[in-house]
Design a protein around this motif. Structure first.
Motif, PDB file in Angstrom:
ATOM      1  N   GLU A 207      -8.656   6.913  -8.070  1.00  0.00           N
ATOM      2  CA  GLU A 207      -9.074   5.520  -8.263  1.00  0.00           C
ATOM      3  C   GLU A 207      -8.339   4.612  -7.273  1.00  0.00           C
ATOM      4  OE1 GLU A 207      -8.035   7.544 -10.679  1.00  0.00           O
ATOM      5  OE2 GLU A 207      -9.984   7.920 -11.630  1.00  0.00           O
ATOM      6  N   GLN A 208      -7.048   4.857  -7.134  1.00  0.00           N
ATOM      7  CA  GLN A 208      -6.245   4.065  -6.192  1.00  0.00           C
ATOM      8  C   GLN A 208      -6.694   4.333  -4.751  1.00  0.00           C
ATOM      9  OE1 GLN A 208      -2.566   5.796  -5.194  1.00  0.00           O
ATOM     10  NE2 GLN A 208      -1.410   3.869  -5.232  1.00  0.00           N
ATOM     11  N   LYS A 209      -6.976   5.603  -4.431  1.00  0.00           N
ATOM     12  CA  LYS A 209      -7.397   5.949  -3.066  1.00  0.00           C
ATOM     13  C   LYS A 209      -8.716   5.251  -2.729  1.00  0.00           C
ATOM     14  CE  LYS A 209      -7.815  10.026  -0.043  1.00  0.00           C
ATOM     15  NZ  LYS A 209      -7.566  11.472   0.081  1.00  0.00           N
TER      16      LYS A 209
ATOM     17  N   GLN B 114      -9.794   2.460  -4.082  1.00  0.00           N
ATOM     18  CA  GLN B 114      -9.543   1.020  -3.966  1.00  0.00           C
ATOM     19  C   GLN B 114      -8.909   0.693  -2.611  1.00  0.00           C
ATOM     20  OE1 GLN B 114     -10.574  -1.500  -6.059  1.00  0.00           O
ATOM     21  NE2 GLN B 114     -10.020  -2.609  -4.179  1.00  0.00           N
TER      22      GLN B 114
ATOM     23  N   TYR C 213       0.866  -1.195   0.000  1.00  0.00           N
ATOM     24  CA  TYR C 213       0.000   0.000   0.000  1.00  0.00           C
ATOM     25  C   TYR C 213       0.893   1.233   0.000  1.00  0.00           C
ATOM     26  CZ  TYR C 213      -3.978  -3.011   0.607  1.00  0.00           C
ATOM     27  OH  TYR C 213      -4.930  -3.975   0.389  1.00  0.00           O
TER      28      TYR C 213
ATOM     29  N   HIS D   4      -0.559   7.500  -2.294  1.00  0.00           N
ATOM     30  CA  HIS D   4      -1.609   7.653  -3.312  1.00  0.00           C
ATOM     31  C   HIS D   4      -1.129   8.502  -4.482  1.00  0.00           C
ATOM     32  CE1 HIS D   4      -4.596   7.278   0.287  1.00  0.00           C
ATOM     33  NE2 HIS D   4      -4.208   6.094  -0.144  1.00  0.00           N
TER      34      HIS D   4
END
Lengths: 154, 69
Positions: free
Chosen positions: A36-38, A40, A29, A32
């Motif tokens: 979109e990643q945040k 997910q 992880y 960011h």
């Protein structure tokens, strides 16, 4: 915190989790780079950590998080008018629950006819340090997160 | 600092004091007892709402800020 959210839900207390940025970015992880990643990562957090409260996000530059002091795991309590009545720079379930009990009792005292005026109080609260659980969290993010924490704090 | 710089600094890529230290600003946070700033938020289905919409729904609202760690 999930437990007290459930405990006080029928007493007019709402509870949310506001996902911010990764305080200890790792290989699994990382920091960011997109919304979109945040989103997910927030969904993963819900599923992995078992957060049962509604989870929300602000924008990628963390404008809301930054406005409230950008601490990694702080808790605020707001009344219905948007007035903050409690804030703590670290989240501790005992501290939050004591605050909720106090505010619920304020409502009772008012119903009983007491005339109450707000004032400011400061208090140093104490939280349990669960080093083992903390390191498990770092490991979840990746070995880099563990290494960097040890280098920063020994 | 432009938007891209701010995003990169806020989402720092390594936990080192020079990168995380500047964000520890609790002492500069809004005071208790005065109206707090409102911000747009999104739920996990990417539906937009706001802090105000959320805190308006309950007598009290507990907001925990956090991440995986």
């Amino acid at each position: 915190m999930n437990t007290i959210a459930e405990k006080y839900a029928d007493q007019g207390v709402g509870s949310i989790f506001l996902y911010t940025h990764e305080a200890h970015p790792g290989e699994i992880y990382p920091h960011h780079t997109s919304m979109e990643q945040k989103h997910q990562f927030a969904r993963d957090l819900r599923d992995i950590l078992g957060v049962t409260r509604p989870i929300f996000l602000d924008v990628l530059d963390g404008v809301c998080h930054r406005a409230y002091g950008s601490m990694p795991n702080m808790t605020w309590v707001f009344n219905r008018s948007g007035i903050p009545v409690y804030k703590s720079d670290w989240t501790d379930v005992n501290s939050v629950e004591q605050a909720l009990e106090y505010f619920i009792d304020v409502a009772r005292r008012r119903r009983d006819g007491q005339r109450l005026a707000p004032f400011h109080a400061e208090r140093l609260d104490y939280r349990e340090q669960d080093r083992e659980a903390f390191y498990k969290g770092l490991e979840r993010n990746g070995p880099k997160a563990v290494t960097e924490f040890k280098e920063a704090f020994g | 600092m432009n938007d891209a710089d701010l995003i990169a600094r806020y989402n720092y890529d390594e936990f080192v004091p020079e990168k995380f230290g500047p964000w520890m600003r609790f002492g500069e946070s809004p005071p208790l007892g005065e109206p707090a700033p409102d911000f747009h938020l999104w739920d996990l289905e990417e539906k937009e709402t706001s802090l105000k919409e959320i805190w308006s729904q309950s007598k009290y609202t507990v907001v925990e800020f956090g991440s995986f760690t």
